[in-house]
Design a protein around this motif. Structure first.
Motif, PDB file in Angstrom:
ATOM      1  N   ASP A 160       0.843  -1.200   0.000  1.00  0.00           N
ATOM      2  CA  ASP A 160       0.000   0.000   0.000  1.00  0.00           C
ATOM      3  C   ASP A 160       0.877   1.249   0.000  1.00  0.00           C
ATOM      4  O   ASP A 160       2.058   1.222   0.354  1.00  0.00           O
ATOM      5  N   ALA A 161       0.279   2.349  -0.435  1.00  0.00           N
ATOM      6  CA  ALA A 161       1.026   3.592  -0.634  1.00  0.00           C
ATOM      7  C   ALA A 161       1.687   4.086   0.646  1.00  0.00           C
ATOM      8  O   ALA A 161       2.813   4.591   0.620  1.00  0.00           O
ATOM      9  N   ALA A 162       0.993   3.935   1.774  1.00  0.00           N
ATOM     10  CA  ALA A 162       1.545   4.416   3.037  1.00  0.00           C
ATOM     11  C   ALA A 162       2.805   3.636   3.415  1.00  0.00           C
ATOM     12  O   ALA A 162       3.801   4.222   3.875  1.00  0.00           O
ATOM     13  N   ALA A 163       2.774   2.329   3.208  1.00  0.00           N
ATOM     14  CA  ALA A 163       3.943   1.506   3.538  1.00  0.00           C
ATOM     15  C   ALA A 163       5.116   1.831   2.616  1.00  0.00           C
ATOM     16  O   ALA A 163       6.271   1.880   3.050  1.00  0.00           O
ATOM     17  N   ARG A 164       4.820   2.052   1.338  1.00  0.00           N
ATOM     18  CA  ARG A 164       5.899   2.414   0.412  1.00  0.00           C
ATOM     19  C   ARG A 164       6.505   3.756   0.787  1.00  0.00           C
ATOM     20  O   ARG A 164       7.717   3.941   0.764  1.00  0.00           O
ATOM     21  N   ARG A 165       5.654   4.708   1.134  1.00  0.00           N
ATOM     22  CA  ARG A 165       6.163   6.025   1.521  1.00  0.00           C
ATOM     23  C   ARG A 165       7.034   5.926   2.771  1.00  0.00           C
ATOM     24  O   ARG A 165       8.103   6.540   2.845  1.00  0.00           O
ATOM     25  N   ALA A 166       6.600   5.141   3.746  1.00  0.00           N
ATOM     26  CA  ALA A 166       7.362   5.007   4.984  1.00  0.00           C
ATOM     27  C   ALA A 166       8.749   4.426   4.728  1.00  0.00           C
ATOM     28  O   ALA A 166       9.731   4.808   5.380  1.00  0.00           O
ATOM     29  N   LEU A 167       8.844   3.510   3.767  1.00  0.00           N
ATOM     30  CA  LEU A 167      10.136   2.899   3.463  1.00  0.00           C
ATOM     31  C   LEU A 167      10.994   3.783   2.561  1.00  0.00           C
ATOM     32  O   LEU A 167      12.183   3.975   2.807  1.00  0.00           O
ATOM     33  N   LEU A 168      10.385   4.338   1.518  1.00  0.00           N
ATOM     34  CA  LEU A 168      11.155   4.970   0.448  1.00  0.00           C
ATOM     35  C   LEU A 168      11.415   6.460   0.643  1.00  0.00           C
ATOM     36  O   LEU A 168      12.450   6.978   0.204  1.00  0.00           O
ATOM     37  N   GLN A 169      10.501   7.159   1.268  1.00  0.00           N
ATOM     38  CA  GLN A 169      10.661   8.606   1.365  1.00  0.00           C
ATOM     39  C   GLN A 169      11.936   9.022   2.095  1.00  0.00           C
ATOM     40  O   GLN A 169      12.695   9.861   1.579  1.00  0.00           O
ATOM     41  N   PRO A 170      12.227   8.466   3.285  1.00  0.00           N
ATOM     42  CA  PRO A 170      13.472   8.888   3.965  1.00  0.00           C
ATOM     43  C   PRO A 170      14.716   8.570   3.143  1.00  0.00           C
ATOM     44  O   PRO A 170      15.655   9.377   3.085  1.00  0.00           O
ATOM     45  N   GLY A 171      14.726   7.385   2.503  1.00  0.00           N
ATOM     46  CA  GLY A 171      15.905   6.997   1.733  1.00  0.00           C
ATOM     47  C   GLY A 171      16.121   7.891   0.532  1.00  0.00           C
ATOM     48  O   GLY A 171      17.251   8.338   0.267  1.00  0.00           O
TER      49      GLY A 171
END
Length: 296
Positions: A220-231
């Motif tokens: 889901d979009a929220a999980a992807r954002r949590a993983l990818l945004q900081p990196g």
């Protein structure tokens, strides 16, 4: 009528008289020939090139994938061929998903060595391909690694007439640099299209984020954002020559990412390409590498 009978008899006598073993033979129909080997599925080889109609993500072994000379327009180049072993080779169908992890790792290592850099940094897609089910049942238990040049982030194939060796060395001819960010009517990103940096553009590739572990694809979009945004934030900031806190103060540049598909993620391509984006209607005709927070 009688003469026909006599003539036929005479012919038969002549034929019988002419029968016998030809010189150097023993009368055996096969004359000691070895039995023909069982038919096998032709195996591809590294250095072969192929045409294909479709996008790079759908590239698959089958009648649409046709071998051609590498000097003619082609869609993909086979860079390695390996063999499945153990239980994978004994399976009733070609491996897929996580069962391709080791094969993909071998493909990725070969691709990076051939290119001279991380294939993610190029306008490229790396495919690990298995035989068709029919070929698999014919004892073709190989996998092949194919590199495909693309013209955008939606995997549109860009045909080549040369091989890809050293394509990320020297002047790095297939490197992703600046991009035009294409959006829909609502502002959602539809594509990142590579362009020359001396043409007007509103984005730039800054590097690839690798997931720190083998977690499943964040569905889901929220999980992807949590993983990818900081990196990706850190990758973009470093590309500009900033730390994360300094980048937060920049009001002209944001960022986005393009994630590997769920299928690719499952066999080890747990990555996202990170792009800086210019806000609003801003555009430039130069690279912004090391630009810091200098106004655009």
């Amino acid at each position: 009528m009688k003469r026909w009978t006599v003539g036929l008899s005479m012919t038969l006598v002549l034929l019988v008289a002419g029968c016998g073993n030809p010189a150097g033979t023993d009368g055996d129909l096969f004359n000691g020939w070895t039995a023909m080997a069982a038919p096998t599925v032709p195996k591809p080889a590294a250095g072969e090139c192929w045409t294909y109609t479709g996008d790079a993500d759908k590239l698959a072994v089958g009648p649409d994938l046709v071998k051609v000379e590498c000097s003619t327009p082609h869609a993909s180049e086979t860079i390695k061929v390996g063999e499945f072993t153990g239980s994978l080779a004994q399976a009733s169908a070609p491996p897929s998903g996580a069962d391709l992890t080791d094969a993909f790792a071998a493909c990725q290592s070969e691709a990076n060595n051939l290119l001279g850099g991380d294939w993610h940094d190029g306008r490229l897609v790396l495919r690990v391909l298995t035989p068709s089910e029919k070929q698999w049942k014919g004892d073709a238990h190989y996998y092949r690694c194919d590199l495909v040049e693309v013209s955008d982030d939606t995997y549109t194939i860009s045909p080549r007439t040369t091989g890809l060796k050293d394509a990320l060395r020297g002047n790095r001819p297939v490197e992703i640099g600046c991009v035009k960010v294409e959006t829909d009517s609502g502002g959602g990103i539809e594509d990142f299209v590579p362009v020359k940096c001396d043409t007007l553009h509103n984005g730039e590739y800054t590097g690839t984020f690798y997931s720190p572990d083998a977690r499943p694809y964040p569905s889901d979009a929220a999980a992807r954002r949590a993983l990818l945004q900081p990196g990706c934030k850190t990758i973009v900031a470093r590309y500009l020559g900033l730390n994360d806190a300094a980048f937060d103060a920049n009001k002209q540049i944001s960022f986005a990412w393009s994630t590997a598909t769920a299928a690719r993620w499952s066999y080890g391509d747990r990555t996202a390409r990170c792009y800086m984006l210019l806000e609003g209607n801003l555009s430039v005709s130069r690279s912004l590498r090391a630009n810091g927070n200098v106004p655009i």
